[in-house]
Design an enzyme around this catalytic site. Structure first.
Site, PDB file in Angstrom:
ATOM      1  N   SER A 159       4.112   0.170  -1.891  1.00  0.00           N
ATOM      2  CA  SER A 159       3.685   0.029  -3.600  1.00  0.00           C
ATOM      3  C   SER A 159       4.741   0.596  -4.366  1.00  0.00           C
ATOM      4  O   SER A 159       5.325   0.106  -5.213  1.00  0.00           O
ATOM      5  CB  SER A 159       2.416   0.311  -4.029  1.00  0.00           C
ATOM      6  OG  SER A 159       1.181  -0.112  -3.306  1.00  0.00           O
ATOM      7  N   HIS A 202      -7.642   6.984   0.690  1.00  0.00           N
ATOM      8  CA  HIS A 202      -6.298   6.332   0.491  1.00  0.00           C
ATOM      9  C   HIS A 202      -6.086   4.895   1.313  1.00  0.00           C
ATOM     10  O   HIS A 202      -5.396   4.110   0.784  1.00  0.00           O
ATOM     11  CB  HIS A 202      -5.190   7.335   0.853  1.00  0.00           C
ATOM     12  CG  HIS A 202      -3.752   6.910   0.822  1.00  0.00           C
ATOM     13  ND1 HIS A 202      -3.352   6.507  -0.571  1.00  0.00           N
ATOM     14  CD2 HIS A 202      -2.713   6.799   1.766  1.00  0.00           C
ATOM     15  CE1 HIS A 202      -1.963   6.178  -0.113  1.00  0.00           C
ATOM     16  NE2 HIS A 202      -1.844   6.423   0.989  1.00  0.00           N
ATOM     17  N   HIS A 205       0.879  -1.326  -0.104  1.00  0.00           N
ATOM     18  CA  HIS A 205      -0.057  -0.247   0.009  1.00  0.00           C
ATOM     19  C   HIS A 205       0.742   1.205   0.093  1.00  0.00           C
ATOM     20  O   HIS A 205       1.810   1.311   0.590  1.00  0.00           O
ATOM     21  CB  HIS A 205      -0.906  -0.008   1.148  1.00  0.00           C
ATOM     22  CG  HIS A 205      -1.712   1.569   1.517  1.00  0.00           C
ATOM     23  ND1 HIS A 205      -1.326   2.230   2.555  1.00  0.00           N
ATOM     24  CD2 HIS A 205      -2.647   1.771   0.697  1.00  0.00           C
ATOM     25  CE1 HIS A 205      -2.055   3.363   2.314  1.00  0.00           C
ATOM     26  NE2 HIS A 205      -2.998   2.989   1.598  1.00  0.00           N
ATOM     27  N   SER A 206       0.413   2.189  -0.768  1.00  0.00           N
ATOM     28  CA  SER A 206       1.140   3.556  -0.742  1.00  0.00           C
ATOM     29  C   SER A 206       2.507   3.616  -0.874  1.00  0.00           C
ATOM     30  O   SER A 206       2.924   2.940  -1.812  1.00  0.00           O
ATOM     31  CB  SER A 206       0.927   4.067   0.603  1.00  0.00           C
ATOM     32  OG  SER A 206       0.890   5.678   0.726  1.00  0.00           O
ATOM     33  N   MET A 207       3.467   4.163  -0.048  1.00  0.00           N
ATOM     34  CA  MET A 207       4.836   3.900  -0.081  1.00  0.00           C
ATOM     35  C   MET A 207       5.411   2.489  -0.388  1.00  0.00           C
ATOM     36  O   MET A 207       6.258   2.393  -0.971  1.00  0.00           O
ATOM     37  CB  MET A 207       5.566   4.524   1.256  1.00  0.00           C
ATOM     38  CG  MET A 207       7.077   4.535   1.030  1.00  0.00           C
ATOM     39  SD  MET A 207       7.637   4.865   2.808  1.00  0.00           S
ATOM     40  CE  MET A 207       7.418   3.615   3.716  1.00  0.00           C
TER      41      MET A 207
END
Length: 327
Positions: A123, A295, A119-121
């Site tokens: 990814s 998010h 997820h997020s960073m």
């Protein structure tokens, strides 16, 4: 337990982990250890899960129970987050460390391949890792972030000039070994909820707070945030869009990207569209899906994300009987 209760959040999260048979793991690395949560059977190679910036392995606590139970998942705390070790004083967190960290994990368990869901960073990090080492990655699942964002030169220069002095202050505070400010549990929930700008529901906050808080030694009824404050002042990969596009050409493995509809793109959408175009043109196994939510939709509304992930896993996951060499 009410998330605003003054009781320790461990009551809720520890019960949740016990009900799902979650095991804590520790993986040695040169600067200490990586901490993680292993879900599912230990006789198959797990899907490694990387969380977002200043989050931790608890980011996947609500999603993983909705995924196929015969599969395994290893959610890691990245360095400086959760229960994992911090890097030494005087050093800064660099995104390219992911190249070494994932290889440490693979070496520890004797894996030849790795599967990644992030997820997020997380990814952004696994996107780079998979592009640099494509033969080591059998599939990718990215949630609401894709590649390293591209900044305008003037923005990048400004960021470096502003963040570097703040990093030095944070590093000195770490060396002084002083306890950070502490709060009641209700206050920590409020700070996380408000700091995430409504991306995380209040009911989901305990799953991140569990690994992010420590009990104050000065005020018995209060807690402090234990993640390394140096994390606030990192700059990311800082690659050009040309580098991103070249990396994208290497991503030919099965790849699911889930984008939340109420979350920003963090950069000019043109840069995002360019790599999506390359992925759709070069990789017949790339899948782009949209999900209603913010998010942290995978944490706050996992029931929206789980069917997409399950469908992808059912088509692309193959049992790998590499047994963990160290349980």
């Amino acid at each position: 337990m009410d998330v605003l209760d003054t009781q320790p959040m461990e009551t809720l999260v520890e019960r949740h982990d016990r009900e799902h048979g979650v095991q804590e793991v520790r993986i040695p690395v040169p600067f200490g250890e990586l901490a993680g949560k292993w879900w599912g059977p230990r006789n198959v190679r797990p899907i490694v899960c990387l969380h977002g910036w200043q989050d931790n392995a608890g980011s996947f606590d609500t999603l993983i129970p909705l995924l196929p139970s015969h599969m395994s998942f290893l959610a890691l705390d990245l360095p400086g987050h959760g229960y994992s070790s911090r890097i030494p004083d005087g050093m800064s967190y660099q995104p390219m460390n992911i190249f070494y960290l994932l290889n440490f994990v693979m070496h520890e368990y004797g894996w030849k391949k790795i599967s990644l869901m992030s997820h997020s960073m997380g990814s952004v990090l696994h996107y780079a890792y998979a592009a640099i080492f494509p033969t080591r990655v059998d599939f990718l699942i990215s949630i609401d972030a894709l590649k390293s964002p591209v900044f305008r030169p003037e923005v990048l220069v400004s960021m470096m000039s502003e963040l570097t002095p703040e990093f030095l202050k944070a590093d000195l505070r770490n060396q002084e070994k002083t306890e950070p400010p502490s709060y009641s549990y209700e206050e920590t929930v409020n700070r996380l909820f408000e700091g995430a700008v409504n991306s995380i529901t209040r009911e989901s906050c305990p799953f991140l707070l569990q690994r992010n808080l420590r009990k104050s030694t000065k005020f018995p009824e209060k807690y402090y945030f234990a993640r390394d404050s140096r994390l606030k002042y990192g700059l990311g990969f800082l690659w050009s869009q040309d580098v991103n596009k070249r990396l994208t050409q290497n991503l030919t493995m099965p790849f699911l990207f889930i984008k939340a509809t109420e979350s920003p793109y963090w950069e000019r959408k043109q840069y995002y569209d360019e790599v999506i175009e390359i992925l759709e043109r070069n990789n017949s196994r790339f899948e782009l899906r949209y999900v209603e939510g913010t998010h942290h939709v995978h944490l706050s509304h996992p029931e929206r994300v789980a069917p997409m992930v399950t469908d992808f896993l059912n088509r692309n996951w193959q049992k790998d009987e590499d047994v963990a060499s160290k349980l």
